[in-house]
Enzyme design. Structure first.
Site, PDB file in Angstrom:
ATOM      1  N   HIS A 132      36.850  41.360  41.907  1.00  0.00           N
ATOM      2  CA  HIS A 132      37.968  40.788  43.014  1.00  0.00           C
ATOM      3  C   HIS A 132      39.368  40.856  42.521  1.00  0.00           C
ATOM      4  CE1 HIS A 132      38.387  37.304  40.185  1.00  0.00           C
ATOM      5  NE2 HIS A 132      37.165  37.241  40.382  1.00  0.00           N
ATOM      6  N   CYS A 154      33.223  36.939  36.557  1.00  0.00           N
ATOM      7  CA  CYS A 154      33.407  38.094  37.441  1.00  0.00           C
ATOM      8  C   CYS A 154      34.233  39.421  36.577  1.00  0.00           C
ATOM      9  CB  CYS A 154      34.398  37.683  38.527  1.00  0.00           C
ATOM     10  SG  CYS A 154      33.536  36.351  39.679  1.00  0.00           S
TER      11      CYS A 154
END
Length: 179
Positions: A132, A154
């Site tokens: 992201h 992430c």
């Protein structure tokens, strides 16, 4: 001293409220898909180098500097909440243009082995591991985000980079995350 604590509390609360508000606004419109010949058929993440490469065949087509989970150097993700980035072979199983972070590509963690290993230790494996951009509304920090690992596990890039990745990475693209 008391005034400094009050100011700090206000700044923290304001930042939290701003982030929550921007999460409701969402990322906006995703970019169009890249032409077929510019799309990746494999993503490779090199955790120790903080580098992600999109490949088509054996040829790199794009390279990005990345930030990872705050405990990424402590090995592969083992359970929910350990803030480690997983290691292994997964795939991009879905995409979300309206997330709290700017455009997300979901990584299919946990796989069967990840789930079995976590359960053997008595823990849930976790999930919600993604590639992201920055949290919505914080894109102005751009490249500063690679100065430290700040995610919960992430792979993070700049907003401009996630737009490029989004356009080049279709659903079900394999991803290899290396130590």
């Amino acid at each position: 001293m008391r005034n400094k604590l009050v100011v700090l509390a206000i700044v923290v609360a304001s930042s939290f409220a701003y982030t929550k508000l921007m999460a409701r606004v969402g990322s906006g419109s995703p970019p169009p898909d890249a032409p077929f010949e510019q799309r990746a058929d494999l993503i490779r993440v090199y955790k120790s180098e903080r580098r992600m490469v999109l490949l088509r065949g054996d040829a790199p087509i794009s390279t990005y500097r990345i930030s990872l989970g705050t405990a990424a150097d402590a090995g592969p993700k083992q359970r929910e909440g350990d803030e480690k980035t997983p290691e292994g072979r997964y795939e991009i199983d879905w995409r979300n243009p309206k997330s709290m972070d700017y455009l997300i590509l979901h990584i299919s963690y946990p796989n069967t082995d990840d789930r079995r290993n976590a359960e053997a230790g008595g823990f849930p494996a976790g999930g919600d591991i993604m590639i992201h951009g920055l949290p919505n509304g914080w894109g102005l920090f751009g490249n500063v985000h690679h100065l430290w690992d700040w995610t919960d596990g992430c792979v993070a890039v700049t907003n401009a980079e996630i737009r490029d990745i989004w356009a080049r990475v279709p659903a079900h693209t394999p991803i290899e995350i290396m130590p």
